[in-house]
Enzyme design. Structure first.
Site, PDB file in Angstrom:
ATOM      1  N   GLU A 143      -3.628  16.697   6.476  1.00  0.00           N
ATOM      2  CA  GLU A 143      -4.827  16.808   5.658  1.00  0.00           C
ATOM      3  C   GLU A 143      -6.117  16.670   6.448  1.00  0.00           C
ATOM      4  OE1 GLU A 143      -1.423  15.600   3.049  1.00  0.00           O
ATOM      5  OE2 GLU A 143      -2.213  14.937   5.004  1.00  0.00           O
ATOM      6  N   ASP A 155       6.958  10.434  -9.186  1.00  0.00           N
ATOM      7  CA  ASP A 155       6.860  10.110  -7.759  1.00  0.00           C
ATOM      8  C   ASP A 155       6.245   8.747  -7.483  1.00  0.00           C
ATOM      9  OD1 ASP A 155       8.092  12.419  -6.808  1.00  0.00           O
ATOM     10  OD2 ASP A 155       6.239  13.568  -6.884  1.00  0.00           O
ATOM     11  N   ARG A 166      -1.616  16.985 -13.436  1.00  0.00           N
ATOM     12  CA  ARG A 166      -0.332  17.664 -13.334  1.00  0.00           C
ATOM     13  C   ARG A 166       0.209  18.022 -14.724  1.00  0.00           C
ATOM     14  NH1 ARG A 166       3.355  17.421  -9.031  1.00  0.00           N
ATOM     15  NH2 ARG A 166       5.483  18.069  -9.539  1.00  0.00           N
TER      16      ARG A 166
END
Length: 308
Positions: free
Chosen positions: A55, A114, A164
């Site tokens: 990143e 997650d 999401r």
């Protein structure tokens, strides 16, 4: 109420804008199938850069691309897009005020399965604290598409947080979106709720419940956290008995903090609904996770009753 994917809306609108503007490029950190930057990559492979799980390099590359006249959209999960390359965002993008757009996908607790490592409950706080950075948290898929369009036209660094989850459609195609402006979703006389993202829908549900006990609620969608529409915030807070902030984010430094700062000179009671000073955790059920952290209609109702 009809729901739609904010990720899909983001990816499709980014592609739509890329068709119109050849300077738009996308960079991703090995998550394009989730962030939906893959739409642009499939149609314009020469304008898509798969950077791998790196990143910091991705943001620095985007900074360089912006200096050549490109409009780079940097894509990753919100927690990685804001946390891992913080130094590069601060020093290489925000300080020189470069035209880099950062899209943080799977924000808040929406990546339920997650767990804490992938959930971003401090991203607004991080990005809001950086000078020159604009921060947007759209309420639904329609506003997400409008936000992408506005980001393309806006000169300077922007952070967009994208859920999401599929979220209810609250806005309409006809409603305008302007960076730095709030919008009134519903009017009321007793309490004003300032919310964004998923929590606007929760606030609407709470409004219905509170109406049953004669508590009238105004709901304001604060999709731009920075720059904050301070004038309107003060106006909507001035004629009620108290206000509530509601966000899928830590109560420290996010929307609640921004509203409290804006009203620091006002005599107004404030209750905040958000994640307390905690990390997230794994869950197979997103709704149960929201309930565990108090991001619920019932919690908003309870706060409203405390104010009254």
């Amino acid at each position: 109420m009809k729901t739609a994917s904010l990720r899909e809306a983001y990816g499709k609108e980014l592609l739509n804008q890329a068709r119109k503007n050849k300077n738009i490029v996308a960079l991703d950190a090995d998550l394009s199938g989730s962030t939906m930057s893959c739409y642009l990559g499939e149609e314009y492979p020469d304008r898509f850069f798969e950077m791998g799980i790196a990143e910091q390099n991705m943001v620095t590359t985007a900074a360089g691309l912006s200096l050549t006249g490109k409009i780079p959209f940097v894509n990753s999960f919100a927690v990685f897009a804001t946390g891992r390359p913080y130094d590069q965002i601060r020093q290489g993008v925000a300080l020189p005020n470069l035209n880099v757009k950062i899209a943080g996908s799977s924000c808040g607790l929406s990546d339920a399965g997650d767990g804490a490592t992938h959930q971003a409950i401090e991203d607004m706080s991080i990005m809001r604290s950086i000078p020159n950075m604009t921060v947007i948290s759209p309420v639904d898929a329609l506003e997400t598409r409008k936000a992408v369009r506005a980001m393309v036209e806006y000169e300077g660094p922007v952070y967009l947080r994208v859920s999401r989850a599929d979220l209810p459609i609250i806005t309409t195609e006809e409603e305008s979106f302007e960076i730095g402006k709030v919008s009134k979703i519903a009017d009321g006389n007793d309490i004003t709720i300032f919310a964004n993202g998923l929590m606007v829908h929760k606030s609407l549900q709470a409004r219905e419940e509170l109406a049953k006990i004669d508590i009238s609620v105004r709901i304001i969608n604060v999709s731009t956290i920075k720059p904050l529409d301070v004038e309107k915030i003060k106006e909507y807070a001035s004629d009620v008995k108290g206000i509530i902030t509601a966000e899928e984010h830590s109560i420290i430094g996010g929307l609640g903090g921004a509203i409290a700062e804006a009203l620091s000179d006002e005599l107004i009671r404030i209750k905040r609904v958000g994640v307390q000073d905690r990390f997230g955790q794994s869950s197979c059920d997103y709704d149960k996770l929201l309930e565990h952290y108090g991001l619920t209609t019932d919690e908003i109702v309870r706060k409203a009753q405390e104010l009254i």
